[in-house]
Write a protein that holds these residues in place. Structure first.
Motif, short mmCIF file in Angstrom:
data_model
loop_
_atom_site.label_atom_id
_atom_site.label_comp_id
_atom_site.label_asym_id
_atom_site.label_seq_id
_atom_site.Cartn_x
_atom_site.Cartn_y
_atom_site.Cartn_z
N PHE A 161 -9.62 11.07 25.28
CA PHE A 161 -9.78 10.90 26.73
C PHE A 161 -11.16 10.34 27.08
CE2 PHE A 161 -6.73 14.49 26.15
CZ PHE A 161 -5.60 13.72 26.38
N ASN A 175 -2.06 5.74 29.65
CA ASN A 175 -1.40 6.26 30.85
C ASN A 175 0.03 5.74 30.97
OD1 ASN A 175 -3.78 7.56 31.53
ND2 ASN A 175 -4.50 5.88 32.83
N ALA A 179 3.54 7.85 30.70
CA ALA A 179 4.42 7.88 31.88
C ALA A 179 5.82 7.38 31.55
CB ALA A 179 3.81 7.04 33.00
N GLY A 208 -3.33 17.64 34.39
CA GLY A 208 -3.33 16.53 33.43
C GLY A 208 -2.07 15.70 33.61
N GLY A 209 -1.75 15.44 34.86
CA GLY A 209 -0.45 14.80 35.19
C GLY A 209 -0.43 13.29 35.09
N GLY A 210 -1.47 12.69 34.52
CA GLY A 210 -1.47 11.25 34.26
C GLY A 210 -1.27 10.42 35.52
N GLU A 231 -6.43 15.38 37.63
CA GLU A 231 -6.72 14.43 36.55
C GLU A 231 -8.20 14.09 36.49
OE1 GLU A 231 -6.17 12.86 33.94
OE2 GLU A 231 -4.04 13.09 33.55
N LEU A 232 -8.57 13.50 35.36
CA LEU A 232 -9.95 13.06 35.16
C LEU A 232 -10.22 11.81 36.01
CD1 LEU A 232 -9.96 13.50 31.27
CD2 LEU A 232 -11.07 14.99 32.95
N VAL A 235 -8.71 8.32 35.19
CA VAL A 235 -7.26 8.18 35.39
C VAL A 235 -6.96 8.00 36.88
CG1 VAL A 235 -4.99 9.26 35.07
CG2 VAL A 235 -6.75 9.51 33.31
N GLY A 250 -10.84 16.18 38.75
CA GLY A 250 -11.46 17.39 38.23
C GLY A 250 -11.20 17.58 36.76
N ASP A 251 -11.76 18.68 36.26
CA ASP A 251 -11.65 19.04 34.85
C ASP A 251 -10.92 20.38 34.79
OD1 ASP A 251 -12.04 20.04 32.31
OD2 ASP A 251 -14.12 19.36 32.17
N MET A 252 -9.77 20.40 34.15
CA MET A 252 -8.97 21.63 34.14
C MET A 252 -9.69 22.80 33.47
SD MET A 252 -6.18 20.54 31.32
CE MET A 252 -6.67 19.84 29.76
N PHE A 253 -10.71 22.50 32.65
CA PHE A 253 -11.44 23.59 32.01
C PHE A 253 -12.48 24.19 32.96
CE2 PHE A 253 -10.03 21.02 28.34
CZ PHE A 253 -9.25 21.99 27.73
N VAL A 267 0.27 18.51 27.35
CA VAL A 267 -1.17 18.76 27.53
C VAL A 267 -1.69 19.76 26.51
CG1 VAL A 267 -2.84 19.84 29.11
CG2 VAL A 267 -1.29 18.09 29.97
N HIS A 269 -0.83 20.60 23.60
CA HIS A 269 -0.90 20.15 22.20
C HIS A 269 -2.18 19.34 21.93
CE1 HIS A 269 0.41 16.49 24.14
NE2 HIS A 269 0.01 15.84 23.07
N ASP A 270 -2.83 18.87 23.00
CA ASP A 270 -4.05 18.07 22.80
C ASP A 270 -5.25 18.94 22.44
OD1 ASP A 270 -2.97 15.55 23.37
OD2 ASP A 270 -3.20 15.85 25.53
C1 LIG Z 1 -1.03 13.51 26.72
S1 LIG Z 1 -1.44 13.11 28.39
C2 LIG Z 1 -0.08 13.80 29.29
C3 LIG Z 1 0.09 13.18 30.64
C4 LIG Z 1 1.26 13.71 31.46
N1 LIG Z 1 1.19 15.14 31.67
C5 LIG Z 1 2.57 13.34 30.81
O1 LIG Z 1 3.33 14.23 30.42
O2 LIG Z 1 2.85 12.14 30.67
C6 LIG Z 1 -2.73 14.31 28.70
C7 LIG Z 1 -3.37 14.09 30.06
O3 LIG Z 1 -4.35 15.11 30.26
C8 LIG Z 1 -5.46 14.54 30.96
N2 LIG Z 1 -6.65 15.37 30.70
C9 LIG Z 1 -7.33 15.46 29.54
N3 LIG Z 1 -8.36 16.32 29.66
C10 LIG Z 1 -8.31 16.77 30.95
C11 LIG Z 1 -9.14 17.69 31.67
N4 LIG Z 1 -10.17 18.30 31.10
N5 LIG Z 1 -8.83 17.93 32.96
C12 LIG Z 1 -7.76 17.30 33.55
N6 LIG Z 1 -6.95 16.43 32.90
C13 LIG Z 1 -7.23 16.16 31.61
C14 LIG Z 1 -5.56 13.15 30.36
O4 LIG Z 1 -6.30 12.25 31.16
C15 LIG Z 1 -4.09 12.77 30.19
O5 LIG Z 1 -3.61 12.04 31.29
#
Ligand SMILES: C[S@@+](CC[C@H](N)C(=O)[O-])C[C@H]1O[C@@H](n2cnc3c(N)ncnc32)[C@H](O)[C@@H]1O
Length: 280
Positions: A161, A175, A179, A208-210, A231-232, A235, A250-253, A267, A269-270
């Motif tokens: 990312f 992205n 999608a 993290g909804g892309g 989302e970041l 994105v 924002g940052d989900m963490f 999400v 799994h990342d």
């Molecule tokens: C594997 S993609 C999945 C996207 C979407 N949920 C989907 O199913 O197609 C992971 C997403 O998490 C977002 N992401 C990564 N780190 C993040 C964070 N700290 N806060 C918010 N979003 C984050 C990325 O930008 C990316 O769009």
């Protein structure tokens, strides 16, 4: 040759090695067909095409026809295209016709269920480089965050990312790739299980909804529900206006907006458990 003779065992094992060495060629032929637009060309032709019709429709010189035939042979073998006639028996290649199958219909550019962007992303150089870095990564010290994943090792210590935030083309590839795989899937989920999953909710955050595609499909079906996408910045910056969904940077963490429900799709799994499991 006796079936359980040593030479048979050797031959079987050798074949296995060859198969695994070369299996990447399946992906590369698939990528090549998508980049050239082979499924689009057959689709636009409106039915089965001969090799020379295909060559004419593609941005390649006619001299490459024999090589395109080999690429098509790999993809016919994998079920991406069907073939009428038998080019391997030396028949005139004009008697051989290629057509789409259910699989290659999923690779037509711009169709609602096209997976072409996902193929471009997953078979791309950036991801392949991570594969090549696997040995270096597994030997590296895990005390250093720069060695966290093979992708980090391949890309100067940057995770996927962070890397995307600095590379607009890769950002778009990632992205769109994510999608496109959702388009059909989430539609079916909403149609079949929407009321069980979303009925009665007043608000939902797709964390993290892309591109917001998933949230938009849900919002379209449940217009009274407020749907947001967390989302970041990089994105959100490239998303067009979306009437159905509100993007929250924002940052989900750090913080997730309040809502009745949260969706985390592709999400968790990342990240490692250490990133996600917090104990007070
Ligand atoms: C594997 S993609 C999945 C996207 C979407 N949920 C989907 O199913 O197609 C992971 C997403 O998490 C977002 N992401 C990564 N780190 C993040 C964070 N700290 N806060 C918010 N979003 C984050 C990325 O930008 C990316 O769009």
């Amino acid at each position: 040759m006796e079936v359980d003779s040593p030479i048979h065992d050797f031959s079987k094992a050798r074949t296995q090695v060859w198969k695994h060495m070369l299996v990447f060629m399946d992906s590369m032929c698939l990528r090549c067909a998508v980049e050239l637009g082979v499924p689009d060309a057959i689709h636009n032709h409106g039915g089965p095409v001969t090799l020379s019709e295909l060559v004419q429709a593609l941005p390649i010189p006619t001299s490459r026809a024999p090589f395109l035939r080999r690429i098509m042979r790999v993809l016919v073998n994998s079920g991406f295209f069907s073939i009428e006639g038998n080019e391997s028996d030396g028949s005139n290649e004009e008697e051989v016709y290629y057509d789409l199958t259910a699989t290659s219909k999923l690779l037509i550019t711009g169709s609602t269920n096209s997976l072409a962007p996902l193929v471009r992303f997953v078979t791309g150089m950036e991801v392949a480089m991570a594969g090549h870095a696997m040995t270096t990564w597994i030997k590296a010290s895990d005390d250093d965050d720069k060695n966290e994943t093979p992708f980090h090792v391949a890309h100067g210590g940057k995770g996927v990312f962070e890397f995307a935030s600095e590379r607009p083309e890769f950002n778009a590839l990632l992205n769109e790739g994510m999608a496109c795989d959702n388009r059909v899937f989430i539609g079916e989920v909403v149609k079949n299980w929407g009321d069980v999953l979303f009925g009665g909710l007043r608000s939902l955050v797709d964390v993290g909804g892309g591109t917001g595609l998933t949230a938009a499909v849900i919002a379209g079906a449940y217009p009274k529900m407020k749907c947001s996408v967390l989302e970041l910045d990089h994105v959100v910056d490239v998303q067009p206006e979306n009437e159905l969904v509100e993007f929250v940077r924002g940052d989900m963490f750090v913080q997730i907006p309040q809502a009745d429900a949260f969706l985390l799709e592709w999400v968790l799994h990342d990240w490692s458990d250490k990133d996600f499991v917090e104990e007070d």
